[in-house]
Design a protein around this motif. Sequence first.
Motif, PDB file in Angstrom:
ATOM      1  N   CYS A 167      -4.593  -0.118  -4.357  1.00  0.00           N
ATOM      2  CA  CYS A 167      -3.387  -0.466  -4.361  1.00  0.00           C
ATOM      3  C   CYS A 167      -3.866  -1.893  -3.787  1.00  0.00           C
ATOM      4  CB  CYS A 167      -2.411  -0.321  -4.405  1.00  0.00           C
ATOM      5  SG  CYS A 167      -2.719   1.510  -5.628  1.00  0.00           S
ATOM      6  N   LEU A 197       1.919   0.308  -5.290  1.00  0.00           N
ATOM      7  CA  LEU A 197       2.780  -0.093  -3.740  1.00  0.00           C
ATOM      8  C   LEU A 197       4.411   0.278  -3.758  1.00  0.00           C
ATOM      9  CD1 LEU A 197       2.415  -2.366  -1.479  1.00  0.00           C
ATOM     10  CD2 LEU A 197       2.304  -3.956  -3.034  1.00  0.00           C
ATOM     11  N   LEU A 207       2.465   2.289   0.573  1.00  0.00           N
ATOM     12  CA  LEU A 207       2.052   3.379  -0.830  1.00  0.00           C
ATOM     13  C   LEU A 207       1.999   5.052  -0.883  1.00  0.00           C
ATOM     14  CD1 LEU A 207      -0.984   1.257   0.539  1.00  0.00           C
ATOM     15  CD2 LEU A 207      -0.940   0.537  -1.976  1.00  0.00           C
TER      16      LEU A 207
END
Length: 237
Positions: A167, A197, A207
Amino acid sequence: MLRSCTAGLRSIWALRGRREGAPRLSMDLQPARRLFSTEKVIHKDWALPNPSWSKDLKLLFDQFMKKCEDGSWERLPSYKRRSTQESEDFKTYFLGSALQTQSLWKKAQLFTRGFEDGLGFEYVIFKNNDEKRTVCLFQGGPYLQGVPGLLHGGAMATMIDIALGSCTGGAVMTANLNINFKRPVPLCSVVVINSQLDKLEGRKLFLSCNVRSVDEKTLYSEATGLFIKLDPEKSST
Ligand SMILES: CCCCCCCC/C=C\CCCCCCCC(=O)SCCNC(=O)CCNC(=O)[C@H](O)C(C)(C)COP(=O)(O)OP(=O)(O)OC[C@H]1O[C@@H](n2cnc3c(N)ncnc32)[C@H](O)[C@@H]1OP(=O)(O)O
């Protein structure tokens, strides 16, 4: 479950060496130079189906490939080695690393991709850039056993780290990983890791993710992670 795993293992061994370009597992049987000698092996994309993938994994893979057709999702390719540019980016921060001083850099590879088909980490990650989230489909093979019949928690932690890392972007490092293991994961089963995120604060990326069964009924783990964008002004070694 153990019986199906054994059957899976038998078919995995039966398929040994059939996938084009797949290196053999053991270094003592296969000289290291042959593992790293050809461009073909180095650049192979491992995030694609192979005969060891279960029905569940193939089905989910097909569903997400469909979602990729309109461009909202993309499948992230996965290589044993980082591209030259990515490696250079990280080298900038780790000038004194043992890898470079001992000339082992050329042999370095992502350890999750070091197993023979089906025996270790089989996974693919799909990314939705607009929604800043990824979905990782993961089948943990028999060499990842911890408690008999179950996936080792460290293997799960590895996949969570990779899923959360997917991510992010660019040169980042994991600073903190916090995992709650809620239910044991059966060996050779498929799990789905949903990562997102949550917050970006300067160089800090916050995250989170959850790990669920394919039918979404079982919540195996929940985790949060803090990743830090590396500061070009600092060297970490
Ligand atoms: C690598 C990912 C690449 C992604 C590519 C995308 C492709 C996707 C595909 C596939 C994904 C694959 C993903 C693989 C994933 C593997 C990742 C690993 O295994 S990483 C190895 C384990 N981690 C370490 O070894 C770090 C060791 N630690 C360090 O090197 C440093 O501590 C570092 C770089 C993390 C931070 O050091 P500083 O000097 O740059 O920064 P300072 O000033 O210390 O911290 C910056 C801010 O962060 C906070 N911070 C730092 N560490 C913290 C912590 N542990 N907890 C809370 N806050 C922390 C600090 O308090 C500071 O906050 P204030 O700016 O003041 O608000």
